[in-house]
Design an enzyme around this catalytic site. Structure first.
Site, PDB file in Angstrom:
ATOM      1  N   GLU A 583       0.863  -1.171   0.000  1.00 39.64           N
ATOM      2  CA  GLU A 583       0.000   0.000   0.000  1.00 39.64           C
ATOM      3  C   GLU A 583       0.898   1.219   0.000  1.00 39.64           C
ATOM      4  OE1 GLU A 583      -2.770  -0.182   3.130  1.00 39.64           O
ATOM      5  OE2 GLU A 583      -3.762   1.685   2.557  1.00 39.64           O
ATOM      6  N   GLY A 584       0.539   2.206  -0.755  1.00 43.08           N
ATOM      7  CA  GLY A 584       1.396   3.385  -0.781  1.00 43.08           C
ATOM      8  C   GLY A 584       0.586   4.637  -0.932  1.00 43.08           C
ATOM      9  N   LYS A 620      -0.932  -2.208  -9.954  1.00 44.04           N
ATOM     10  CA  LYS A 620      -0.892  -1.010  -9.116  1.00 44.04           C
ATOM     11  C   LYS A 620      -2.098  -0.167  -9.486  1.00 44.04           C
ATOM     12  CE  LYS A 620       2.393   2.618  -8.537  1.00 44.04           C
ATOM     13  NZ  LYS A 620       3.797   2.888  -8.752  1.00 44.04           N
ATOM     14  N   ASP A 724      15.825   7.652  -7.267  1.00 43.86           N
ATOM     15  CA  ASP A 724      15.464   6.992  -6.011  1.00 43.86           C
ATOM     16  C   ASP A 724      15.938   5.547  -6.015  1.00 43.86           C
ATOM     17  OD1 ASP A 724      14.474   6.630  -3.538  1.00 43.86           O
ATOM     18  OD2 ASP A 724      12.358   6.754  -4.079  1.00 43.86           O
TER      19      ASP A 724
END
Ligand code: ADE
Length: 869
Positions: A583-584, A620, A724
Site C-alpha cells: 500500500e502506498g 498497481k 530513487d
C-alpha cells in the site's frame, strides 16, 4: 569587511542558467503578472480582454479573444511584459472554456519577443520553423518547450489560423529571471570544419537572432546563451535532427586575420562583473583546445571608449584530458555596460558552447572594492589555470554618474537588512538548540537544518505554513531544497548567505496544485519558489537534460493521449484479485491473476513460463479519491515505464486507463523487494545451513550488484535519471533476477528512509548525492552516488539504514561537509562482507567531484568479472 561581504553577496547572485531547472510559471495563472502588464492588439469585448488570458482561470468571459474573425494574414497579438529580462523555456496555452460555455481556441501560434518593447524578433525553433502547434479543444492546456529558449522582457503570442475563425486564448509562460543581464553579443560567424585532417562539422551559431552581415554576427543572442552545454566530442549533439558540431560555435585559427576571436557583450545596465564562464571544447587530438588566454576590456556606457586597462587571464592548457569544460575568467569586479573580450587560440580550432556572466547589477565604486581573485577552482573539470593580472581601474577612471546619494541609501538599507538577517540567524540558532533536544521530531514539524562549519552556518528554515496542507494533497511531490539555479559549487560557496534565503522561500507556492502564494511575496515566489515544472514529454525532457521528472502541471488522460502510452488497454474484469502486496501513497498494489494475458499480449510477450499455472501480475491501482497531482504522476509513470524495456527494469505489461480507477499491470516479482529479501537473510556459512536460516553467498550479492548496474546502465543510456535508487526499489523474482522499480509504492513501508519537509517534500536523503540535497541537481552521476549506497546496503545485508547513527538533520549537516570537503565528512563504513576493491568502488561513487564518479557502464564492467557464471 561589510562591503566585502556585500560584494560577495551580490556579485555571485548568478550562475549559468540550466534550462532543465528554469521552468517556473511566471505568474499569468497566479496573478503575479498583473493586468496592466498584459495587453493586446485588440479584444472582442471588455470581458474577453487581455487580462483574462490567464491559464486555468475563468474570470471575465474566460479568455482573451482578439476582435472579429482571425484571418490567415492577421498578426493579432497578446503581449506580456515580464518586468525584467527573463529566460523563457516553456509556453502553455488553452482555449476559452468558460465553464463549458466557450469553445474557441487557437490551433497554432507564433511568438515575437523584445528586450525593450521596441525592436521585435520572431522566435524560430532549431530547424527554423516559427509556428507552434497549440490547442485542439477549449480546455486542455498544451505545454510546449521552447527550443531554443527566449531571452526577453516582452513576449507576444500571435494566434495563427489557416482559415478565418474565432480564436480565444489563455496563456502561462515558464522560465526564470535572466540574471546575466546580457542583451546581445557580437562575434565573427562560426565556421565549417572540413576534411582533410578534420571531420565535417558546422560550427555556426544557428539560433543567433541578431544581424548577420559580412561574416559578423551583431546585436543578438544565440547558441552561446541557450543553456545547452556541448559534449566532450563536439561531433555528438544534444539535439535531435541536427548536424555534427551543432552545439558549438567554432573558429579556425588564422582565418580571422588575427590569433584571436573578438567578441563584444552588451548588458541591460551597468554591472559589477565578478567573472565570465566560457564553456569550451578541448578535444585536442582533433586540433581543438580551450583558449590560451583572454583579454577583456570594459566600457561604462555604450557610447564611450574602451577603458585602458584590460583584465587579462591566462589558462593552463591541458593536453591530457579532452573533456569540454567551463573556464572561469575572473573579471576583477569591474563596472561596465559592455565588454570586449579577445580569446586567443591555443590550437587550430577554438569552440564555445556557452558563455555566461556573473555580475551584480548594483555598481559599487571600485575604490571600496578589494581586488578579489576567486579562491575557488577556475574550471569545473579541475584543470588548473592561472591569472596573469587582474587589474582594477582606479577611482578616477570610474564613471561618476551622480548616483552617490542613491548608492549610500542602498548601502544603508542593505546594512539594516544584514543586521536583521544576523538577528534572525542568532534566533534560529537558539531554535535549533531547542530542536536538537528532540532530534528526530523533524518529520511533521517545522524543519530547521544547520549546515555548520567553523566559519559559516547555513540555516534552512521552512517558514510556518498557516493553512496546513495535508500530505495526501501532495502525495508524490519533491521539491528542491535550494534554488536550483546554483549549479556551480564554486558559486555556491560564495552564495552561502543566499542559500539560507532561498531555502526559506523554497516552500513558497510549493504545491503546484495549490500554490500558496500567501507565504511569500510575489518577488520571492518568482525568484525561488519551486511551484512546479511544466513539461510535455517527460521522457524527452529527461533525454535532453537528464533532469527532474517529478512535479508537473495538470496532466489529464486527454493530454496524455493513448499514443503516449505504448502498451495496450487490458479489460479490467479479467484481472482477478489474489492478495494485497502493498500500500502506498497512490493506492494499493495487488497480486492478480490475469486471465488470457499471454494471448492478449501475443507472441514474445515478456511473461515468465507458466507451466500451466495462471499468469500472475502485480497491479498497481490509483486510489479512487486520488488528487489530480497523484493522477498526473501515475499517468506519467505509465508513460515512462511503457518506454522502458530491459531485463533489469520492471516491465509494464498493460494498463487499464480507459476508466477509473487507473491501473498499471507489471510483471510479478515473487521474491518481493531486495531490502526485505536481504534483511531476512544471513551470509552462507555452516551455521546457516545447520539452522535452516535462509542464506546468500558473496557471489549472490555480486550478481545482484551487477544486475542493478546493468539496469542503471540502460537507464543512463536513455539519459533517464531514476532519482530513487535503493534496495527497497529493486524487486526479485524466484531466480534472483533483479528488476529496478520505484514508483512510489515503497514510501509507506519505508517512510523513515525519506525526509519530509512540511509534509511536502519527500526526499531519500541518505541515498542522495550532496549536489542533489544542496543544489537540487539530479543527474546520472547522482544516481551513481545512490548506486554506491545501494551496494553498501547489499553488502550489509540491509541490516542497517545508511548513516543509522545520524539523525536526518545530521545527514544534511554531513552533506554540507561533503560539499566543503575539508575532511570532516562522514562516509559509510566498509561493510564486513565487502571485498576492499568493492568498497573502493563505492567510495568512487561518492566522489565529491561529480565528473570523477564512475559511469554505470564502468561500474558494470568493473563488477561483472566478479560474478561466478
Ligand atoms: N510490489 C510492488 N510491485 C511489485 C511487483 N511487481 N512484484 C512483486 N511485488 C511488488
Amino acid at each position: 569587511m561589510l562591503f566585502y561581504l556585500l560584494l560577495v553577496f551580490q556579485a555571485n547572485a548568478n550562475a549559468q542558467i540550466d534550462p532543465a531547472h528554469c521552468r517556473y510559471p511566471l505568474g499569468m495563472e497566479d496573478g503575479r503578472i498583473q493586468d496592466h502588464a498584459i495587453t493586446a492588439s485588440s479584444q472582442w469585448y471588455e470581458t474577453t480582454g487581455p487580462q483574462y488570458a490567464r491559464l486555468n482561470r475563468e474570470e471575465g468571459d474566460g479568455a482573451w479573444c482578439p476582435a472579429g474573425l482571425l484571418q490567415p494574414s492577421d498578426t493579432q497579438y497578446l503581449q506580456v511584459d515580464l518586468g525584467q529580462l527573463t529566460f523563457l523555456t516553456v509556453v502553455g496555452t488553452q482555449g476559452r472554456y468558460a465553464r463549458n460555455s466557450g469553445k474557441e481556441f487557437a490551433r497554432m501560434y507564433r511568438l515575437n519577443y523584445s528586450h525593450d518593447g521596441q525592436l521585435w524578433r520572431s522566435w524560430k525553433n532549431r530547424l527554423g520553423n516559427k509556428t507552434m502547434e497549440a490547442n485542439d479543444n477549449a480546455y486542455v492546456s498544451v505545454i510546449k518547450d521552447l527550443h531554443p529558449p527566449i531571452i526577453s522582457r516582452y513576449v507576444r503570442l500571435i494566434p495563427v489560423t489557416k482559415m478565418p475563425t474565432t480564436v480565444c486564448m489563455r496563456l502561462e509562460l515558464y522560465g526564470c529571471p535572466w540574471h546575466d543581464g546580457l542583451t546581445s553579443y557580437s562575434s565573427p560567424e562560426g565556421q565549417l570544419m572540413m576534411p582533410p585532417g578534420y571531420p565535417i562539422a558546422s560550427l555556426n551559431d544557428s539560433t543567433y537572432d541578431g544581424a548577420h552581415e559580412r561574416r559578423k554576427l551583431s546585436g543578438g543572442l544565440g547558441q552561446l546563451t541557450d543553456g545547452v552545454i556541448g559534449q566532450d566530442d563536439f561531433l555528438v549533439t544534444r539535439q535531435y535532427h541536427v548536424w555534427p558540431g551543432y552545439d558549438y560555435v567554432g573558429w579556425r585559427n588564422g582565418s580571422l586575420g588575427s590569433g584571436y576571436v573578438e567578441m563584444e557583450f552588451v548588458f541591460d545596465k551597468q554591472r559589477n562583473f565578478t567573472s565570465m564562464k566560457v564553456h569550451s571544447n578541448n578535444m585536442f587530438y582533433r586540433g581543438v583546445k580551450i583558449f590560451s588566454s583572454v583579454s577583456c576590456s570594459f566600457k561604462p556606457r555604450l557610447i564611450a571608449t574602451w577603458e585602458a586597462e584590460p583584465v587579462e587571464f591566462r589558462t593552463v592548457l591541458d593536453d591530457r584530458n579532452p573533456s569540454a569544460r567551463y573556464v572561469t575568467v575572473p573579471l576583477g569586479r569591474r563596472n561596465a555596460k559592455a565588454l570586449r573580450c579577445r580569446f586567443h587560440f591555443a590550437d587550430v580550432w577554438m569552440m564555445f558552447s556557452e558563455i555566461s556572466f556573473q555580475s551584480a547589477d548594483t555598481v559599487i565604486p571600485t575604490q571600496i572594492t578589494p581586488v578579489v581573485t576567486s579562491p575557488w577552482p577556475m574550471e569545473e573539470s579541475s584543470m588548473p589555470t592561472t591569472h596573469k593580472t587582474v587589474t582594477n581601474p582606479s577611482a578616477k577612471d570610474q564613471p561618476d554618474d551622480g548616483n552617490t546619494p542613491i548608492l549610500i541609501g542602498c548601502l544603508v538599507t542593505i546594512i539594516l537588512l544584514l543586521v536583521v538577517i544576523i538577528f534572525l540567524i542568532l534566533w534560529c540558532q537558539y531554535v535549533c538548540k531547542v530542536l536538537e533536544k528532540a532530534p528526530r521530531r523533524i518529520l511533521e514539524e517545522e524543519v530547521t537544518v544547520r549546515l555548520s562549519s567553523s566559519s559559516d552556518t547555513i540555516i534552512l528554515q521552512t517558514p510556518p505554513v498557516p493553512p496546513r496542507v495535508s500530505q495526501m494533497d501532495h502525495p508524490y511531490e519533491r521539491v528542491f531544497l535550494l534554488d536550483p539555479q546554483y549549479q556551480d559549487p564554486a558559486g555556491l560557496r560564495n552564495k552561502l548567505p543566499e542559500l539560507s534565503r532561498s531555502a526559506e522561500t523554497s516552500a513558497c507556492g510549493g504545491g503546484y496544485a495549490e500554490p500558496d502564494v500567501t507565504q511569500c511575496t510575489p518577488h520571492q515566489c518568482f525568484q525561488s519558489s519551486v511551484p512546479h515544472y511544466a513539461e510535455t514529454d517527460i521522457v524527452s525532457l529527461q533525454g535532453v537534460t537528464g533532469s527532474n521528472m517529478y512535479a508537473v502541471p495538470a496532466l489529464t488522460v486527454d493530454s496524455l493521449t493513448r499514443k503516449d502510452i505504448s502498451v495496450a488497454e487490458f479489460p479490467r474484469h479479467r484481472l482477478l484479485f489474489r492478495e494485497k502486496l502493498g500500500e502506498g501513497q497512490f493506492g494499493e498494489v495487488h497480486l492478480c491473476e490475469a486471465e488470457g494475458l499471454p494471448e492478449f499480449l501475443g507472441e514474445g510477450a515478456p511473461l515468465p513460463d507458466r507451466d500451466g499455472r495462471p499468469v500472475l501480475v502485480a497491479v498497481k491501482q490509483l486510489r479512487a479519491d486520488a488528487t489530480n497531482n497523484a493522477r498526473n504522476d501515475f499517468l506519467k509513470e505509465i508513460k515512462i515505464m511503457s518506454r522502458l524495456n530491459d531485463p533489469n527494469i520492471i516491465q509494464l505489461l498493460c494498463v487499464c486507463v480507459s476508466s477509473d480507477p487507473l491501473c498499471m499491470v507489471t510483471e510479478y516479482m515473487d521474491n518481493g523487494d531486495l531490502n526485505m529479501f536481504l534483511s531476512q537473510r544471513e551470509m552462507e556459512s555452516t551455521l546457516t545451513h545447520a539452522n535452516n536460516i535462509p542464506a546468500v553467498s558473496l557471489s549472490d550479492l555480486l550478481h545482484m550488484s551487477v544486475q542493478i548496474s546493468s539496469g542503471m546502465r540502460y537507464l543512463a543510456s536513455l539519459n533517464f535519471v531514476h532519482r530513487d535508487l535503493a534496495t527497497r526499489n529493486c524487486l526479485l523474482d524466484r531466480r534472483l533476477t533483479i528488476k529496478i522499480a520505484d514508483f512510489g509504492m515503497s514510501r509507506n513501508l519505508y517512510s523513515s528512509d525519506y525526509y519530509r519537509i512540511q509534509g511536502r517534500a519527500v526526499l531519500p536523503i541518505r541515498w542522495m548525492a550532496w549536489e542533489s540535497i544542496l543544489l537540487g541537481k539530479f543527474t546520472t552521476a547522482s544516481d551513481v552516488w545512490a548506486f554506491g549506497v545501494t551496494l553498501w546496503e547489499i553488502f550489509t545485508l540491509c541490516k542497517e539504514q545508511p548513516y543509522s547513527l545520524l539523525s536526518d538533520e545530521q545527514v544534511i549537516e554531513n552533506t554540507g561537509e561533503f560539499f566543503r570537503n575539508q575532511g570532516r565528512q562522514i562516509f559509510l563504513f566498509a561493510p564486513l562482507l565487502c571485498p576492499p576493491s568493492l568498497f573502493e568502488l563505492m567510495m568512487r561513487c561518492w566522489d565529491r567531484d561529480i565528473a570523477d564518479r564512475p559511469t554505470f557502464e564502468g561500474l558494470y564492467q568493473a563488477l561483472r568479472p566478479h560474478v561466478v557464471q
